[in-house]
Design a protein around this motif. Sequence first.
Motif, PDB file in Angstrom:
ATOM      1  N   GLY A  45       7.964  23.337  36.186  1.00 45.27           N
ATOM      2  CA  GLY A  45       7.994  24.339  37.256  1.00 45.27           C
ATOM      3  C   GLY A  45       7.474  23.757  38.558  1.00 45.27           C
ATOM      4  O   GLY A  45       7.972  24.077  39.646  1.00 45.27           O
ATOM      5  N   GLY A  46       6.453  22.878  38.430  1.00 50.37           N
ATOM      6  CA  GLY A  46       5.900  22.209  39.613  1.00 50.37           C
ATOM      7  C   GLY A  46       6.880  21.199  40.182  1.00 50.37           C
ATOM      8  O   GLY A  46       7.073  21.110  41.400  1.00 50.37           O
ATOM      9  N   LYS A  49      10.090  21.199  39.852  1.00 47.57           N
ATOM     10  CA  LYS A  49      11.241  21.902  40.392  1.00 47.57           C
ATOM     11  C   LYS A  49      10.917  22.471  41.775  1.00 47.57           C
ATOM     12  O   LYS A  49      11.713  22.391  42.695  1.00 47.57           O
ATOM     13  CB  LYS A  49      11.636  23.021  39.424  1.00 47.57           C
ATOM     14  CG  LYS A  49      12.979  23.609  39.734  1.00 47.57           C
ATOM     15  CD  LYS A  49      13.618  24.258  38.535  1.00 47.57           C
ATOM     16  CE  LYS A  49      15.024  24.670  38.936  1.00 47.57           C
ATOM     17  NZ  LYS A  49      15.834  25.087  37.834  1.00 47.57           N
ATOM     18  N   ARG A  50       9.706  23.045  41.890  1.00 50.56           N
ATOM     19  CA  ARG A  50       9.303  23.612  43.172  1.00 50.56           C
ATOM     20  C   ARG A  50       9.270  22.536  44.259  1.00 50.56           C
ATOM     21  O   ARG A  50       9.612  22.775  45.411  1.00 50.56           O
ATOM     22  CB  ARG A  50       7.913  24.257  43.011  1.00 50.56           C
ATOM     23  CG  ARG A  50       7.278  24.789  44.274  1.00 50.56           C
ATOM     24  CD  ARG A  50       8.071  25.908  44.926  1.00 50.56           C
ATOM     25  NE  ARG A  50       8.306  27.063  44.100  1.00 50.56           N
ATOM     26  CZ  ARG A  50       7.489  28.108  44.010  1.00 50.56           C
ATOM     27  NH1 ARG A  50       6.374  28.130  44.699  1.00 50.56           N
ATOM     28  NH2 ARG A  50       7.795  29.123  43.239  1.00 50.56           N
ATOM     29  N   ALA A  65      16.022  29.883  37.457  1.00 47.82           N
ATOM     30  CA  ALA A  65      14.598  29.800  37.772  1.00 47.82           C
ATOM     31  C   ALA A  65      14.140  31.048  38.525  1.00 47.82           C
ATOM     32  O   ALA A  65      14.932  31.698  39.215  1.00 47.82           O
ATOM     33  CB  ALA A  65      14.312  28.563  38.612  1.00 47.82           C
ATOM     34  N   ILE A  66      12.865  31.358  38.353  1.00 48.80           N
ATOM     35  CA  ILE A  66      12.273  32.478  39.082  1.00 48.80           C
ATOM     36  C   ILE A  66      11.263  31.900  40.064  1.00 48.80           C
ATOM     37  O   ILE A  66      10.360  31.172  39.679  1.00 48.80           O
ATOM     38  CB  ILE A  66      11.593  33.460  38.099  1.00 48.80           C
ATOM     39  CG1 ILE A  66      12.669  34.110  37.209  1.00 48.80           C
ATOM     40  CG2 ILE A  66      10.793  34.525  38.845  1.00 48.80           C
ATOM     41  CD1 ILE A  66      12.119  34.945  36.076  1.00 48.80           C
ATOM     42  N   GLY A  67      11.447  32.188  41.333  1.00 48.53           N
ATOM     43  CA  GLY A  67      10.597  31.600  42.362  1.00 48.53           C
ATOM     44  C   GLY A  67       9.421  32.472  42.743  1.00 48.53           C
ATOM     45  O   GLY A  67       8.440  31.992  43.286  1.00 48.53           O
ATOM     46  N   THR A  82       3.709  31.699  40.269  1.00 56.36           N
ATOM     47  CA  THR A  82       4.802  31.259  41.135  1.00 56.36           C
ATOM     48  C   THR A  82       4.324  30.810  42.517  1.00 56.36           C
ATOM     49  O   THR A  82       5.136  30.390  43.328  1.00 56.36           O
ATOM     50  CB  THR A  82       5.866  32.366  41.277  1.00 56.36           C
ATOM     51  OG1 THR A  82       5.203  33.614  41.491  1.00 56.36           O
ATOM     52  CG2 THR A  82       6.718  32.451  40.038  1.00 56.36           C
ATOM     53  N   ARG A  90       4.508  27.102  41.159  1.00 53.67           N
ATOM     54  CA  ARG A  90       5.466  26.665  40.154  1.00 53.67           C
ATOM     55  C   ARG A  90       6.628  27.636  40.076  1.00 53.67           C
ATOM     56  O   ARG A  90       6.439  28.844  40.208  1.00 53.67           O
ATOM     57  CB  ARG A  90       4.802  26.644  38.758  1.00 53.67           C
ATOM     58  CG  ARG A  90       3.714  25.650  38.611  1.00 53.67           C
ATOM     59  CD  ARG A  90       2.647  26.142  37.646  1.00 53.67           C
ATOM     60  NE  ARG A  90       1.888  27.245  38.195  1.00 53.67           N
ATOM     61  CZ  ARG A  90       0.635  27.537  37.841  1.00 53.67           C
ATOM     62  NH1 ARG A  90       0.016  26.847  36.918  1.00 53.67           N
ATOM     63  NH2 ARG A  90      -0.006  28.551  38.392  1.00 53.67           N
ATOM     64  N   ASP A  91       7.811  27.108  39.806  1.00 55.59           N
ATOM     65  CA  ASP A  91       8.923  27.988  39.467  1.00 55.59           C
ATOM     66  C   ASP A  91       8.727  28.417  38.020  1.00 55.59           C
ATOM     67  O   ASP A  91       8.052  27.744  37.247  1.00 55.59           O
ATOM     68  CB  ASP A  91      10.260  27.235  39.586  1.00 55.59           C
ATOM     69  CG  ASP A  91      10.710  27.108  41.042  1.00 55.59           C
ATOM     70  OD1 ASP A  91      10.065  27.725  41.902  1.00 55.59           O
ATOM     71  OD2 ASP A  91      11.692  26.407  41.287  1.00 55.59           O
ATOM     72  N   LEU A  92       9.316  29.546  37.663  1.00 59.25           N
ATOM     73  CA  LEU A  92       9.289  29.966  36.268  1.00 59.25           C
ATOM     74  C   LEU A  92      10.705  29.857  35.732  1.00 59.25           C
ATOM     75  O   LEU A  92      11.654  30.227  36.413  1.00 59.25           O
ATOM     76  CB  LEU A  92       8.793  31.415  36.160  1.00 59.25           C
ATOM     77  CG  LEU A  92       8.717  31.979  34.736  1.00 59.25           C
ATOM     78  CD1 LEU A  92       7.595  31.301  33.954  1.00 59.25           C
ATOM     79  CD2 LEU A  92       8.479  33.486  34.763  1.00 59.25           C
TER      80      LEU A  92
END
Lengths: 245, 496
Positions: free
Chosen positions: A220-221, A223-224, B455-457, B467, B470-472
């Motif tokens: 998730g990190g 990707k962000r 993905a969930i931002g 969030t 991090r994306d979920l």
Amino acid sequence: MRVALFITCFNDTFFPETGRATVEVLERLGHEVEFPLAQTCCGQMHFNTGYQREAIPLVRRFVEVFAPYEAVVAPSGSCVGMVRELYPMAAELANDKRLLYEVEELAPKVFELSEFLVKRMGVTDVGAYYPHHVTYHPTCHSLRMLKVGDAPLELLRAVRGIDLVELREARECCGFGGTFAVKNADTSTAMLSDKLRHVLDTEAEVCTAGDNSCLMHIGGGLKRQRAGVRTVHLAEILASTEEAN
Amino acid sequence: MTLQRSPDAFSADAGKTPTFEQSAKVSLADTQLRRNLGKATQTIRAKRAAAVEEMPDWERLREAGRALKERVTRHLDEYLLRLEESVTRAGGHVHWARDAEESNRIIAGIAKAHDAEEVVKVKSIATDETKLNEYLEGEGITAHETDLAELIIQLAGETSSHILVPAIHKNRAEIRELFKEKLGARGLSDDPSDLTNAARLYLREKFLKAKVGISGANFAVAETGTVCVVESEGNGRMCTTLPPVLVTLMGIEKVIPAWRDYEVFMQLLPRSSTAERMNPYTSFWTGVSRESGDGPNEFHLVLLDNGRTGVLADERGRQALSCIRCSACLNVCPVYERTGGHAYNSVYPGPIGAILTPQLVGIGKPGPDSLPYASSLCGACYEVCPVKINIPEVLIHLRGRVTRHKQDGGGLKGRLDPENAAMKTMARVFSDRKLYEGAQKAARVGQWPLARDGAIGRLPGRLAGWTESRDLKAIPKQTFREWWKARNGSPENGSA
């Protein structure tokens, strides 16, 4: 061997591909995989967040569902750690001697995937092919609760085509920690940023681990940050073959 | 000198102590602190690992240390009475202090009886716990800290941020500035030996003038009455030998059964704390100096309870009392490394502080109650603990106690707490297969306003913490069990 797959609620819902890969690897090695549909959640999130009385029915349920099997395998070090290390504490909290006995009977039969393959079955080459630059993050519960040691690395080293790159400060926690990631989001993020720096330093294209919870946090990190590095569960690397690639 | 201290877990207004997450936010933003701590903990971590690696019987030593401390916990009453007898026989006086207030009164009384306006102290965390310095100040007595790091934070008007290295959050340049300002040291460089010299000049005079010395204790032997202080600088040695009167404040859990038990602890402690085979100064004293005239001719041992007997009642939690204050758990903790000690708002920071503090001050105060949650449960602390305190297990156990306390004592507010409500609902869902499978489908449908390209931002409410950085991952179209059912034909195939 007749093996029951303990998918974990998290993989079941968010990472079905990891479950499919686990089935594929186990079946390729000649095991008969069963999936008891009555399984739900091991109760780790409740237990570790403090909602321990609420976790007790889930402990009972788990024991009931999996007791009949010779071996129970899960693609998660963390959930297996809950069953093996913390179920006795839950049974004590429930003040239930019978449950404690059942938990102690079941616990040694529950394995994380890599320890089942390497330690229980003595297999390191599962016939996988994965032509990518990969770095491996040992997750805390597999490392310190289950003590899987180098089992995942032994499996990865036997994968054909793989270029395994060592991760600096690998043994340091990524900062996930279950509800810690939300309750202490700032500290969790500070830990994550160091882990991401180490992952990026390896210049690997894939970061792998035995737990999708940690990987969802790391991934998730990444990707962000649009870092261009993906996270892939160990089981999926082991399931991948020349034909599939 | 006025000490500025914000409320911490041991203050009278402990209920107003900020939570860990509130304080951590502040610490995490301090880039200099992050740099100082990161460097210091990484260095000592590597040194400790090397020092331990040399010991072929390390695991057996740990087990011996654990077993000895467990025996002390089980028979604390007997060992304490034996200690009192031994110390008294050797010419010392033993005082029993139920809490901080009583302990402070006793110590101030001793100082006043000797007309002491100044006292010298060597690092004692127990006196930080009881806030002795503030109390003495109120009684017109100035306490001078003589441990170098304690002196630094006393001069800076700060509090300790580490059990062993109280000024770990400061670097050389910051210390130089402080000494220039507070000690009037001129032409001072930031070379460690220059800084030490400046402190030495200042402290020597204090040592020679003081009538009363105050120390902590690492161990005290029930069998012989011998008290022990383990240190690096020698200031502790001077503090315990130069003034004619010595007062030692010791938590009751520090007693050990016999002289020979030092064999175990003196191998475990230095390697775990400073990564040394042996620390430079280890002082032992038994009662008072009778013939040689060397050392104090009056000795008082104050035994402090301050919540410790309450901890004994918790069979799982009480292993926290086995701690020998080595601080190895702080140095390996990924949380401590980033937030530093002040975020814990307690004289006991880090993983050990997170299990010790809430037990000593009692469950039910928001600040201390937040400490068991200040951990990702990575288990690095347990791995290095020289007396094998299962810190992650106690953290989890205390989270349970905190939650049950809120649920059972929190009335309507406790029951209506959104986290409590969500956890209860989820527990019900997980206890029924049909509800669980229904919830999987509902979540997949419910996420559509949030999910983009798998993905969930941004998550709403309390989950937004995830969030922010991090994306979920969005829930995919097919759950594993749906795939399994489709693949194996009959939906119930493989069901137990």
